[in-house]
Design an enzyme around this catalytic site. Structure first.
Site, mmCIF file in Angstrom:
data_model
loop_
_atom_site.group_PDB
_atom_site.id
_atom_site.type_symbol
_atom_site.label_atom_id
_atom_site.label_comp_id
_atom_site.label_asym_id
_atom_site.label_seq_id
_atom_site.Cartn_x
_atom_site.Cartn_y
_atom_site.Cartn_z
ATOM 1 N N LYS A 209 -4.734 -4.864 -1.320
ATOM 2 C CA LYS A 209 -3.591 -5.040 -0.421
ATOM 3 C C LYS A 209 -2.312 -5.243 -1.236
ATOM 4 O O LYS A 209 -2.351 -5.291 -2.459
ATOM 5 C CB LYS A 209 -3.846 -6.221 0.529
ATOM 6 C CG LYS A 209 -5.132 -6.086 1.352
ATOM 7 C CD LYS A 209 -5.103 -4.871 2.252
ATOM 8 C CE LYS A 209 -6.180 -4.848 3.322
ATOM 9 N NZ LYS A 209 -7.569 -4.925 2.883
HETATM 10 C C1 LIG Z 1 -7.207 -3.659 8.946
HETATM 11 C C2 LIG Z 1 -8.041 -4.699 8.260
HETATM 12 N N1 LIG Z 1 -8.376 -5.808 8.933
HETATM 13 C C3 LIG Z 1 -9.103 -6.784 8.358
HETATM 14 C C4 LIG Z 1 -9.554 -6.680 7.066
HETATM 15 C C5 LIG Z 1 -10.389 -7.769 6.473
HETATM 16 O O1 LIG Z 1 -9.725 -8.319 5.382
HETATM 17 P P1 LIG Z 1 -10.479 -9.269 4.337
HETATM 18 O O2 LIG Z 1 -11.123 -8.391 3.339
HETATM 19 O O3 LIG Z 1 -9.360 -10.086 3.734
HETATM 20 O O4 LIG Z 1 -11.442 -10.083 5.096
HETATM 21 C C6 LIG Z 1 -9.229 -5.561 6.321
HETATM 22 C C7 LIG Z 1 -9.712 -5.428 4.943
HETATM 23 O O5 LIG Z 1 -9.950 -4.386 4.414
HETATM 24 C C8 LIG Z 1 -8.452 -4.535 6.929
HETATM 25 O O6 LIG Z 1 -8.131 -3.428 6.242
#
Ligand SMILES: Cc1ncc(COP(=O)(O)O)c(C=O)c1O
Length: 418
Positions: A209
């Site tokens: 990210k």
């Molecule tokens: C659109 C979206 N929502 C939620 C998540 C979940 O994030 P995390 O990996 O921080 O749990 C991601 C991660 O890839 C994502 O791309």
């Protein structure tokens, strides 16, 4: 060009100042529940224009906290676009809710008002009580927020913005909406105070990210009671002091003979989680937040180069479709490729690019196609999401890429498709 022999589709940018910030935590007294977490929460809230931020372990945890704090549970449903990562939907299911999958625009990959309305209608038919819209700011562009916020307000729904891709993005759509409190520019995370049923935004600080914690996430919002509940749920549902206007649930246990709170006392208002962020992670992401503008600028420059360099490859290859209602902080360069016309299956294109040192990824397999959801809801027809999936390929995009790396990717793509 970078001297990276292989360009992944995304990559963190860690500098000496980040390492120093983490080392300072390691030399200090608090590895968790210390000042770095609090400092990050203040800085994030200020950056996105929210009253408050709660840092947590990752965006999946943040989504779970958001849905649960809004009181979403069995019998309820959340509207989730199918073009997203698994977590937007799974977190709702973990809260006990059903997921009303919505279609997306095949070019931008974003959920619009019409798609959300269709999902609400399907949910009503299934007998579910829709409680929230969970628009996803795919690739760094906002979903059609003014319209979705107006829909949420009209239908008495909450908004949970999945902004895992979109820290640094500014929404420009609010000004169009009659009755909205503050029009014009609105950083993602500032929330939609106009939505009375609740407005929360969720961020991810996974290394691909825009800013990285390693693992990390956050919820931002403006409603003090709702944010107090998010904070409590993040830490076992515990509180050491009652919320304003409330007493302790068990004053006999809480207070000494003089009526002062016992120093060891805590009480559990409801079952919570341990979704806390550590100070080690918080120090890294706080340090990174200080360079957010630089990252966003660099990503914008790379996207502009991609737009120019991919233009001659049309109609076989097109850069991501731009929506007019935001100033994006680009997370992904999700190009659209006509694999059929190129007579190359996507797997062969990916393998060919990999052999030339170019990493790619597919964002996303529509979530409603996952075996779990198909078993649960059968085969839904969401043609926009399927069309998007058929054509999407995320090309390398990260701040350390040099201008010449865009040429390297485009030349590799030309070669593989020719
Ligand atoms: C659109 C979206 N929502 C939620 C998540 C979940 O994030 P995390 O990996 O921080 O749990 C991601 C991660 O890839 C994502 O791309």
């Amino acid at each position: 060009m970078t001297n990276l022999p292989f360009l992944p589709y995304g990559r963190q940018s860690v500098e000496e100042e980040d390492i120093a910030a983490v080392a300072a935590v390691l030399r200090g007294d608090w590895l968790t529940q210390g000042p770095a977490v609090a400092a990050f929460e203040r800085a994030l809230a200020a950056r996105v224009g929210a009253a408050e931020a709660v840092a947590c372990a990752n965006a999946t945890a943040a989504l779970r906290l958001a849905y649960t704090a809004l009181g979403i549970g069995p019998g309820d449903a959340v509207v989730v676009p199918s073009n997203t990562f698994l977590a937007t939907a799974s977190a709702a299911r973990h809260a006990g809710a059903e997921v009303a999958f919505a279609d997306v625009d095949p070019d931008s990959g974003l959920m619009g008002v019409a798609e959300a309305e269709a999902a609400i209608a399907r949910a009503a038919k299934a007998g579910w009580r829709v409680r929230a819209l969970a628009p996803v700011h795919y690739a760094g562009q906002t979903a059609q927020m003014a319209g979705l916020a107006a829909l949420a307000r009209a239908e008495g729904l909450a908004l949970v913005e999945d902004a895992a891709h979109a820290i640094g993005t500014v929404d420009l759509s609010g000004g169009d909406l009659p009755g909205m409190m503050d029009g014009g520019e609105r950083p993602v995370g500032a929330g939609w105070r106009e939505v009375e049923a609740g407005s929360l935004t969720v961020f991810s600080f996974h290394p691909v990210k825009t800013i990285a914690a390693g693992e990390g996430g956050a919820v931002t919002g403006n409603d003090p009671a709702l944010m107090a509940r998010v904070r409590r749920l993040c830490n076992h549902g515990m509180r050491r002091t009652p919320e304003p206007g409330e007493g302790f649930a068990d004053p006999d246990a809480a207070l000494d003979a003089e009526g002062n709170a016992n120093p060891w006392y805590y009480e559990m208002a409801e079952p919570g989680f341990n979704h806390r962020l550590s100070d080690i992670h918080a120090a890294l992401v706080l340090s990174q937040l200080g360079r957010l503008d630089r990252f966003v600028e660099r990503r914008a420059r790379l996207m502009a180069l991609y737009a120019d360099r991919l233009a001659p490859l049309a109609p076989l290859v097109r850069p991501p479709a731009l929506v007019p209602w935001c100033r994006p902080a680009w997370h992904l360069c999700a190009a659209r490729i006509d694999f059929d016309a190129a007579r190359r299956p996507r797997s062969a294109v990916m393998a060919g690019l990999r052999a030339l040192g170019v990493g790619t990824q597919v964002h996303y397999i529509p979530v409603h196609r996952q075996p779990y959801w198909r078993r649960r809801y059968g085969d839904l027809a969401l043609p926009g999401a399927m069309n998007h999936y058929a054509h999407t390929l995320s090309l390398p995009l990260f701040p350390a890429m040099a201008d010449g790396d865009v040429e390297r990717v485009a030349a590799a793509l030309e070669r593989v498709l020719s």
